[in-house]
Design an enzyme around this catalytic site. Structure first.
Site, PDB file in Angstrom:
ATOM      1  N   LYS A 133       0.914  -1.151   0.000  1.00 10.24           N
ATOM      2  CA  LYS A 133       0.000   0.000   0.000  1.00 10.24           C
ATOM      3  C   LYS A 133       0.948   1.193   0.000  1.00 10.24           C
ATOM      4  O   LYS A 133       1.556   1.539   1.012  1.00 10.24           O
ATOM      5  CB  LYS A 133      -0.902  -0.029   1.240  1.00 10.24           C
ATOM      6  CG  LYS A 133      -1.525   1.323   1.642  1.00 10.24           C
ATOM      7  CD  LYS A 133      -2.422   1.935   0.591  1.00 10.24           C
ATOM      8  CE  LYS A 133      -3.064   3.229   1.081  1.00 10.24           C
ATOM      9  NZ  LYS A 133      -2.133   4.377   1.179  1.00 10.24           N
ATOM     10  N   GLY A 193       3.918   3.922  11.093  1.00 13.08           N
ATOM     11  CA  GLY A 193       3.174   5.186  10.987  1.00 13.08           C
ATOM     12  C   GLY A 193       2.596   5.586  12.326  1.00 13.08           C
ATOM     13  O   GLY A 193       3.195   5.327  13.383  1.00 13.08           O
ATOM     14  N   GLY A 235      -2.045   2.550  12.900  1.00 14.99           N
ATOM     15  CA  GLY A 235      -1.593   1.181  13.207  1.00 14.99           C
ATOM     16  C   GLY A 235      -2.627   0.427  14.020  1.00 14.99           C
ATOM     17  O   GLY A 235      -2.942  -0.743  13.759  1.00 14.99           O
ATOM     18  N   GLU A 280       4.734  -0.628  13.722  1.00 13.23           N
ATOM     19  CA  GLU A 280       5.743   0.149  14.443  1.00 13.23           C
ATOM     20  C   GLU A 280       5.184   1.558  14.490  1.00 13.23           C
ATOM     21  O   GLU A 280       4.969   2.171  13.452  1.00 13.23           O
ATOM     22  CB  GLU A 280       7.065   0.041  13.689  1.00 13.23           C
ATOM     23  CG  GLU A 280       8.241   0.500  14.496  1.00 13.23           C
ATOM     24  CD  GLU A 280       8.689   1.862  14.059  1.00 13.23           C
ATOM     25  OE1 GLU A 280       8.201   2.845  14.681  1.00 13.23           O
ATOM     26  OE2 GLU A 280       9.479   1.951  13.128  1.00 13.23           O
ATOM     27  N   CYS A 304      11.250   8.009  14.237  1.00 18.29           N
ATOM     28  CA  CYS A 304      10.540   7.373  15.346  1.00 18.29           C
ATOM     29  C   CYS A 304      11.436   7.250  16.580  1.00 18.29           C
ATOM     30  O   CYS A 304      10.953   7.003  17.674  1.00 18.29           O
ATOM     31  CB  CYS A 304      10.013   6.015  14.934  1.00 18.29           C
ATOM     32  SG  CYS A 304      11.193   5.101  13.966  1.00 18.29           S
ATOM     33  N   GLU A 328       3.743  11.330  21.505  1.00 21.71           N
ATOM     34  CA  GLU A 328       4.725  11.784  20.530  1.00 21.71           C
ATOM     35  C   GLU A 328       4.312  13.116  19.888  1.00 21.71           C
ATOM     36  O   GLU A 328       3.162  13.289  19.485  1.00 21.71           O
ATOM     37  CB  GLU A 328       4.842  10.713  19.437  1.00 21.71           C
ATOM     38  CG  GLU A 328       5.853  11.035  18.365  1.00 21.71           C
ATOM     39  CD  GLU A 328       5.927   9.939  17.290  1.00 21.71           C
ATOM     40  OE1 GLU A 328       7.028   9.520  16.958  1.00 21.71           O
ATOM     41  OE2 GLU A 328       4.860   9.510  16.787  1.00 21.71           O
TER      42      GLU A 328
HETATM   43  P1  NAP Z   1      -0.598   7.320   9.052  1.00 22.57           P
HETATM   44  O1  NAP Z   1      -1.679   8.315   9.111  1.00 22.57           O
HETATM   45  O2  NAP Z   1      -0.554   6.327  10.142  1.00 22.57           O
HETATM   46  O3  NAP Z   1      -0.714   6.595   7.622  1.00 22.57           O
HETATM   47  C1  NAP Z   1       0.191   5.597   7.224  1.00 22.57           C
HETATM   48  C2  NAP Z   1      -0.481   4.675   6.225  1.00 22.57           C
HETATM   49  O4  NAP Z   1      -1.512   3.946   6.883  1.00 22.57           O
HETATM   50  C3  NAP Z   1      -1.133   5.371   5.046  1.00 22.57           C
HETATM   51  O5  NAP Z   1      -0.943   4.587   3.899  1.00 22.57           O
HETATM   52  C4  NAP Z   1      -2.603   5.410   5.403  1.00 22.57           C
HETATM   53  O6  NAP Z   1      -3.436   5.267   4.266  1.00 22.57           O
HETATM   54  C5  NAP Z   1      -2.757   4.152   6.225  1.00 22.57           C
HETATM   55  N1  NAP Z   1      -3.789   4.298   7.249  1.00 22.57           N
HETATM   56  C6  NAP Z   1      -3.757   5.116   8.325  1.00 22.57           C
HETATM   57  N2  NAP Z   1      -4.875   4.963   9.049  1.00 22.57           N
HETATM   58  C7  NAP Z   1      -5.631   4.038   8.413  1.00 22.57           C
HETATM   59  C8  NAP Z   1      -6.899   3.455   8.669  1.00 22.57           C
HETATM   60  N3  NAP Z   1      -7.628   3.798   9.711  1.00 22.57           N
HETATM   61  N4  NAP Z   1      -7.355   2.535   7.791  1.00 22.57           N
HETATM   62  C9  NAP Z   1      -6.622   2.169   6.713  1.00 22.57           C
HETATM   63  N5  NAP Z   1      -5.424   2.700   6.417  1.00 22.57           N
HETATM   64  C10 NAP Z   1      -4.932   3.619   7.251  1.00 22.57           C
HETATM   65  O7  NAP Z   1       0.818   8.009   9.064  1.00 22.57           O
HETATM   66  P2  NAP Z   1       1.432   9.153   8.166  1.00 22.57           P
HETATM   67  O8  NAP Z   1       0.531   9.560   7.074  1.00 22.57           O
HETATM   68  O9  NAP Z   1       2.722   8.621   7.770  1.00 22.57           O
HETATM   69  O10 NAP Z   1       1.677  10.369   9.156  1.00 22.57           O
HETATM   70  C11 NAP Z   1       0.720  10.866  10.044  1.00 22.57           C
HETATM   71  C12 NAP Z   1       1.317  11.001  11.432  1.00 22.57           C
HETATM   72  O11 NAP Z   1       1.776   9.732  11.891  1.00 22.57           O
HETATM   73  C13 NAP Z   1       2.573  11.869  11.545  1.00 22.57           C
HETATM   74  O12 NAP Z   1       2.281  13.222  11.628  1.00 22.57           O
HETATM   75  C14 NAP Z   1       3.210  11.335  12.787  1.00 22.57           C
HETATM   76  O13 NAP Z   1       2.630  11.916  13.916  1.00 22.57           O
HETATM   77  C15 NAP Z   1       2.895   9.862  12.764  1.00 22.57           C
HETATM   78  N6  NAP Z   1       4.037   9.048  12.265  1.00 22.57           N
HETATM   79  C16 NAP Z   1       4.866   8.486  13.164  1.00 22.57           C
HETATM   80  C17 NAP Z   1       5.936   7.731  12.719  1.00 22.57           C
HETATM   81  C18 NAP Z   1       6.880   7.090  13.665  1.00 22.57           C
HETATM   82  O14 NAP Z   1       7.800   6.456  13.199  1.00 22.57           O
HETATM   83  N7  NAP Z   1       6.705   7.205  14.936  1.00 22.57           N
HETATM   84  C19 NAP Z   1       6.172   7.553  11.373  1.00 22.57           C
HETATM   85  C20 NAP Z   1       5.304   8.145  10.468  1.00 22.57           C
HETATM   86  C21 NAP Z   1       4.231   8.883  10.935  1.00 22.57           C
HETATM   87  P3  NAP Z   1      -4.215   6.481   3.572  1.00 22.57           P
HETATM   88  O15 NAP Z   1      -3.169   7.339   2.936  1.00 22.57           O
HETATM   89  O16 NAP Z   1      -5.072   5.783   2.582  1.00 22.57           O
HETATM   90  O17 NAP Z   1      -4.975   7.183   4.637  1.00 22.57           O
END
Ligand code: NAP
Length: 508
Positions: free
Chosen positions: A183, A240, A245, A264, A301, A392
């Site tokens: 994905k 993410g 997650g 993670e 992270c 975080e």
């Molecule tokens: P995210 O919102 O968790 O999204 C990551 C992936 O998961 C995307 O492909 C998203 O798809 C999918 N996804 C998220 N929620 C979903 C759900 N309920 N159902 C199905 N798929 C879902 O992370 P992000 O876009 O990378 O960043 C957003 C925030 O996450 C950041 O601002 C940060 O706070 C945090 N983050 C933390 C880390 C870490 O390592 N700690 C790393 C990255 C991000 P779609 O695009 O289709 O929504």
């Protein structure tokens, strides 16, 4: 050349009508390519192909899988500057970082290739039978590890290469014998498509089955949820947000056949600095930590988001110096406008809590999506009583907690959720008295660092990149390093099996 389409197995396909563009965060404009979200029919085809490919791929020897992984690495290198330029245009990260991350990505692929050339990774156990044992014969038992089946990997926003299309999850799953459906991350779909094209070239060159890899684009969760719910998918890898997650983990648990989801997620990576360490090298530690907090614009992270220390004559000097040094490092662009918005919102939430003092914050930014680095301070008691400060803040943000004594510091650690890392900055003279702090940290983290910084995660067989929830959803596994392969296999035992029917790697 970028097409904006999905790879359904080896075939480029873009039949849908939902589209999105990636964003150049530095210029704050959309990049030109229109990416087409996969339709339910395209998804179905990708999953069916991957299940079919699994029947062949699981039997392909480690040697041939190694050639496949090495060829993917070669093809990624062959993308040359086009990949670097696309990475920078979609992430706002500098060329040096892009090249470094590409190096890490191909290194991971080659490391897994080397690993699966031999069968030791399967951790076989051969317990030879004793048909004449009294009072009952002992059966011949041979235990090995076999792949789970098709795996869905969610690409991470903050590592467009090393934790994405051909990143550690993909490399380890392919090494284990599992087909992968990506994905793609909607923030770097172009980088994802280029890397996917390299993987497909490698599939064709090495004669791997069509469907061993697919690349699916889309944004808005529909595509990701449909993949996780699909009965033919047998495991999920994710890096993410905690919300994302956890949602995927819960979705997988609700299936008729629940499947493992290795997520993670967020971490604030507590750092304990002893009074003796501050006494002897406060300035050195401030310099080291200003660099670690701002590295990659704090979008790691393992960024040190929480610093704990017991109040001493050096505490205020250290915090002021840390704040000064942190904000003197030039502000950088964040990965995406959404991430920038999240940074501002979550940073404000923490810094507006009772007792929090903003010790330093950048006030001039070069552009819309740039991050204002920020260092804050709070007392141990205010921190312990307010869980809003325990989450975080993804970006160059850190909170220093000033505890009145060691008991309060340990209590602060005990109030934290699970973390990827914990760090102790200490002197030789502290070693005898660190026991309780070490014990408290060990119960919360997956990796503990002595006199270093948590950023910088070595790809090694000895690495643990995971930790108690919510750092990861299953603290028994790592998502970085060679041990990551264990997430994609299950134990399997042959009992009393004729030797000629056993796989080569289970012969005497
Ligand atoms: P995210 O919102 O968790 O999204 C990551 C992936 O998961 C995307 O492909 C998203 O798809 C999918 N996804 C998220 N929620 C979903 C759900 N309920 N159902 C199905 N798929 C879902 O992370 P992000 O876009 O990378 O960043 C957003 C925030 O996450 C950041 O601002 C940060 O706070 C945090 N983050 C933390 C880390 C870490 O390592 N700690 C790393 C990255 C991000 P779609 O695009 O289709 O929504």
């Amino acid at each position: 050349m970028i097409t904006g389409k999905n790879y359904i197995g080896n075939r480029l396909s873009g039949e849908g009508d939902k589209t999105h563009h990636t964003v150049n965060p530095k210029l704050n404009i959309e990049n030109p390519t229109e990416f087409v979200e996969a339709t339910p029919e395209e998804l179905e085809e990708a999953v069916s192909l991957s299940e079919k490919a699994f029947q062949t791929y699981k039997k392909i020897s480690g040697g041939k899988r190694a050639v496949f992984l090495n060829t993917i690495a070669d093809e990624i290198d062959a993308l040359g500057n086009e990949l670097i330029q696309m990475y920078c245009a979609e992430s706002g990260l500098p060329e040096g970082r892009a090249a470094g991350e590409r190096g890490r990505t191909v290194f991971q692929l080659r490391a897994f290739a080397k690993m699966v050339r031999k069968d030791d990774w399967r951790q076989n156990v051969i317990d030879v039978g004793q048909p004449d044992r009294n009072p009952s014969p002992k059966p011949d038992l041979r235990k090995t590890s076999i792949p789970l089946g098709p795996v869905v990997v969610f690409a991470a926003s903050n590592f467009p290469l090393a934790f994405s299309t051909a990143g550690g999850d993909t490399a380890s799953a392919l090494a284990a014998g599992c087909p992968v459906i990506i994905k793609s991350h909607a923030m770097h779909s172009g980088t994802g498509e280029l890397v996917a094209s390299a993987i497909i070239k490698a599939v064709k060159k090495t004669g791997m089955p069509n469907g061993v890899f697919s690349n699916i684009t889309g944004r808005g969760r529909t595509v990701g949820q449909a993949l996780v719910k699909h009965p033919k998918i047998k495991a999920v890898g994710f890096t993410g947000s905690i919300a994302g997650g956890r949602a995927l983990f819960d979705l997988a648990a609700q299936r008729n056949e629940p499947i493992p989801v290795f997520t993670e997620m967020g971490s604030i990576n507590p750092v304990v600095i002893t009074s003796n360490a501050l006494d002897s090298r406060a300035e050195e530690i401030a310099t080291q930590y200003a660099g670690s907090i701002t590295l990659g614009t704090g979008q790691f992270c393992t960024k040190p988001g929480l610093i704990l220390t017991v109040e001493s004559e050096w505490t205020q000097v250290f915090i002021k110096d840390l704040a000064k040094k942190t904000i003197s490092i030039e502000a950088q662009c964040m990965l995406h406008p959404n991430i920038k918005d999240g940074y501002v919102e979550n940073g404000n939430l923490v810094s507006q809590q009772k007792g929090v003092t903003v010790m330093g914050k950048i006030d001039t930014l070069l552009g819309e999506n740039y991050a204002a680095s920020q260092v804050n301070a709070v007392s141990g008691s205010d921190f312990i009583s307010n869980p809003k400060m325990h989450s975080e803040v993804f970006g160059p943000f850190s909170l220093v907690v000033i505890c009145k004594d060691e008991k309060e510091l340990i209590s602060a650690i005990n109030h934290l959720e699970g973390q990827l890392t914990g760090t102790i900055m200490a002197e030789e003279s502290d070693k005898e008295t660190l026991g309780e702090v070490v014990d408290a940290l060990q119960s919360r983290v997956g990796r503990i660092i002595f006199n270093g910084v948590p950023t910088g995660v070595e790809v090694s067989g000895a690495m643990t990149h995971g930790g108690p929830y919510p750092a990861s959803s299953d603290s028994r596994f790592t998502s970085v390093g060679l041990e990551a392969i264990k997430r994609w296999v299950r134990p399997f035992t042959y009992q009393g099996w004729p030797k000629e029917m056993l796989p080569d790697y289970l012969q005497d």
